[in-house]
Design a protein around this motif. Sequence first.
Motif, PDB file in Angstrom:
ATOM      1  N   ILE A 211     -16.177  14.273   7.200  1.00  0.00           N
ATOM      2  CA  ILE A 211     -14.918  13.690   6.521  1.00  0.00           C
ATOM      3  C   ILE A 211     -13.726  13.406   7.671  1.00  0.00           C
ATOM      4  O   ILE A 211     -13.656  14.001   8.583  1.00  0.00           O
ATOM      5  N   ILE A 212     -13.335  12.103   7.196  1.00  0.00           N
ATOM      6  CA  ILE A 212     -12.274  11.783   8.029  1.00  0.00           C
ATOM      7  C   ILE A 212     -11.115  11.374   7.206  1.00  0.00           C
ATOM      8  O   ILE A 212     -11.149  10.554   6.343  1.00  0.00           O
ATOM      9  N   THR A 213      -9.974  12.203   7.539  1.00  0.00           N
ATOM     10  CA  THR A 213      -8.995  11.788   6.844  1.00  0.00           C
ATOM     11  C   THR A 213      -7.641  10.936   7.648  1.00  0.00           C
ATOM     12  O   THR A 213      -7.865  11.228   8.879  1.00  0.00           O
ATOM     13  N   ILE A 214      -7.282   9.943   6.974  1.00  0.00           N
ATOM     14  CA  ILE A 214      -6.162   9.145   7.730  1.00  0.00           C
ATOM     15  C   ILE A 214      -5.006   9.367   7.116  1.00  0.00           C
ATOM     16  O   ILE A 214      -4.663   9.258   5.927  1.00  0.00           O
ATOM     17  N   THR A 215      -4.197   9.673   8.017  1.00  0.00           N
ATOM     18  CA  THR A 215      -2.825  10.360   7.684  1.00  0.00           C
ATOM     19  C   THR A 215      -1.737   9.996   8.666  1.00  0.00           C
ATOM     20  O   THR A 215      -1.839  10.088   9.905  1.00  0.00           O
ATOM     21  N   ASN A 216      -0.395  10.031   7.863  1.00  0.00           N
ATOM     22  CA  ASN A 216       0.614   9.876   8.620  1.00  0.00           C
ATOM     23  C   ASN A 216       1.805   9.902   7.389  1.00  0.00           C
ATOM     24  O   ASN A 216       1.538   9.027   6.483  1.00  0.00           O
ATOM     25  N   GLN A 217       2.841  10.596   7.791  1.00  0.00           N
ATOM     26  CA  GLN A 217       3.906  10.854   6.600  1.00  0.00           C
ATOM     27  C   GLN A 217       4.731   9.458   6.540  1.00  0.00           C
ATOM     28  O   GLN A 217       5.281   9.324   5.566  1.00  0.00           O
ATOM     29  N   LYS A 218       4.549   8.649   7.581  1.00  0.00           N
ATOM     30  CA  LYS A 218       5.314   7.245   7.340  1.00  0.00           C
ATOM     31  C   LYS A 218       4.398   6.272   6.555  1.00  0.00           C
ATOM     32  O   LYS A 218       2.831   6.287   6.749  1.00  0.00           O
ATOM     33  N   GLY A 219       5.161   5.243   5.863  1.00  0.00           N
ATOM     34  CA  GLY A 219       4.314   4.441   5.185  1.00  0.00           C
ATOM     35  C   GLY A 219       4.274   3.148   5.985  1.00  0.00           C
ATOM     36  O   GLY A 219       5.128   2.937   6.897  1.00  0.00           O
ATOM     37  N   GLY A 220       3.461   2.153   5.730  1.00  0.00           N
ATOM     38  CA  GLY A 220       3.390   0.792   6.220  1.00  0.00           C
ATOM     39  C   GLY A 220       2.875   0.891   7.532  1.00  0.00           C
ATOM     40  O   GLY A 220       3.302  -0.015   8.343  1.00  0.00           O
ATOM     41  N   VAL A 221       2.365   1.928   8.047  1.00  0.00           N
ATOM     42  CA  VAL A 221       1.566   2.041   9.406  1.00  0.00           C
ATOM     43  C   VAL A 221       0.442   1.696   9.613  1.00  0.00           C
ATOM     44  O   VAL A 221      -0.191   1.756  10.598  1.00  0.00           O
ATOM     45  N   GLY A 222      -0.365   1.168   8.399  1.00  0.00           N
ATOM     46  CA  GLY A 222      -1.763   0.721   8.401  1.00  0.00           C
ATOM     47  C   GLY A 222      -2.934   1.915   8.182  1.00  0.00           C
ATOM     48  O   GLY A 222      -3.940   1.707   8.288  1.00  0.00           O
ATOM     49  N   LYS A 223      -2.445   2.821   7.558  1.00  0.00           N
ATOM     50  CA  LYS A 223      -3.346   3.929   6.923  1.00  0.00           C
ATOM     51  C   LYS A 223      -4.417   3.371   6.056  1.00  0.00           C
ATOM     52  O   LYS A 223      -5.485   3.472   6.484  1.00  0.00           O
ATOM     53  N   THR A 224      -3.804   2.625   5.082  1.00  0.00           N
ATOM     54  CA  THR A 224      -4.887   2.299   3.957  1.00  0.00           C
ATOM     55  C   THR A 224      -5.768   0.941   4.636  1.00  0.00           C
ATOM     56  O   THR A 224      -7.122   1.119   4.376  1.00  0.00           O
ATOM     57  N   THR A 225      -5.329   0.304   5.765  1.00  0.00           N
ATOM     58  CA  THR A 225      -5.937  -0.870   6.052  1.00  0.00           C
ATOM     59  C   THR A 225      -7.037  -0.108   7.009  1.00  0.00           C
ATOM     60  O   THR A 225      -8.104  -0.449   6.876  1.00  0.00           O
ATOM     61  N   THR A 226      -6.597   0.740   7.799  1.00  0.00           N
ATOM     62  CA  THR A 226      -7.720   1.514   8.629  1.00  0.00           C
ATOM     63  C   THR A 226      -8.622   2.403   7.861  1.00  0.00           C
ATOM     64  O   THR A 226      -9.966   2.220   8.237  1.00  0.00           O
ATOM     65  N   ALA A 227      -8.333   2.903   6.485  1.00  0.00           N
ATOM     66  CA  ALA A 227      -9.292   3.478   5.674  1.00  0.00           C
ATOM     67  C   ALA A 227     -10.427   2.529   5.143  1.00  0.00           C
ATOM     68  O   ALA A 227     -11.508   2.922   5.270  1.00  0.00           O
TER      69      ALA A 227
ATOM     70  N   ASP B 214      -8.087   8.456   2.164  1.00  0.00           N
ATOM     71  CA  ASP B 214      -6.864   7.805   2.743  1.00  0.00           C
ATOM     72  C   ASP B 214      -5.616   8.560   1.946  1.00  0.00           C
ATOM     73  O   ASP B 214      -5.858   8.988   0.761  1.00  0.00           O
ATOM     74  N   THR B 215      -4.465   8.632   2.504  1.00  0.00           N
ATOM     75  CA  THR B 215      -3.405   9.551   2.049  1.00  0.00           C
ATOM     76  C   THR B 215      -2.190   8.670   1.772  1.00  0.00           C
ATOM     77  O   THR B 215      -1.870   7.673   2.337  1.00  0.00           O
ATOM     78  N   ALA B 216      -1.382   9.472   1.049  1.00  0.00           N
ATOM     79  CA  ALA B 216       0.067   8.780   0.807  1.00  0.00           C
ATOM     80  C   ALA B 216       0.936   9.252   1.684  1.00  0.00           C
ATOM     81  O   ALA B 216       0.641  10.072   2.871  1.00  0.00           O
TER      82      ALA B 216
END
Length: 253
Positions: free
Chosen positions: A4-20, A125-127
């Motif tokens: 299980i791999i979690t992609i996270t950062n409390q900042k938005g627009g940093v490429g979390k979803t793109t990376t996930a 992918d996280t918010a």
Amino acid sequence: MTRIITITNQKGGVGKTTTAVHLAHGLALKGKKVLLVDLDAQAQAGIALHVPPADGAFYLLTMEVKRSATAFIREQMAEVRPNWQLLPASPRLSGVEHALPSPSVSWLAESLGRFEGAYDYVILDTAPTIGRLQVLAIWAADWVIIPAAPEPLSANSIQKVLRTMRSLKDEQAWQGGLFGILPTMYRERVREHATTLAEYRRHFGDALVLSPIHLAARLAECPAFGQTVFEHAPNDRAADEYRRLVNTVLKAR
Ligand SMILES: Nc1ncnc2c1ncn2[C@@H]1O[C@H](COP(=O)(O)OP(=O)(O)O)[C@@H](O)[C@H]1O
Ligand SMILES: [Mg+2]
């Protein structure tokens, strides 16, 4: 065994979803069975793949671990590509913290346990906040990837994720760890970017700073086509860079 791999950062627009999305597709292209779970009420992962918002992730978080519930949750999945399922998000996810059937920090891990054996990789992918959901997603993770734009202020948000991870380890017996910080939207000609990347390497250690994903027009175009860069522009540098991340994940144990 499922990773299980979690992609996270409390900042938005940093490429979390793109990376996930790209990690999920890249692993699927390598023949791995992948589930991408969108835990952001804004449902951006689905939007990027032209899958409409739906309550799949909401049900994953709120339904008990029972065979009938699991079958129902499976029905909410979209087969976005061969080997790759998406469990979509919807606005119902906002406030779902209050509807969880268990107060335990391990609840999401337990809920995902219902799919044990069905996938090689589950990507979460996280918010862009650090709330209950992010904490559950980190606790569920074997590995955490923190995408971050190489700007001086990003270090703060990275530190916040790392602090959360540390307290989960110290206080909640979390077994996972940091896979790496992933510099995104990198421009080597911007001096600030090069300096920040060097600082990350010094501060967090070379091994924990993954090779950067450059700022790429082709990547930004992908959601408009509902494609990943592996389809939209397979020869673009961004495709190579995400392939490299995929290979790093495949080699890790
Ligand atoms: N390396 C990149 N180069 C250019 N644009 C990017 C890159 N990574 C992401 N984007 C774009 O930036 C925006 C924010 O990325 P996204 O992955 O949604 O961030 P997050 O999930 O952290 O909010 C999206 O429009 C996405 O297409
Ligand atoms: Mg996102």
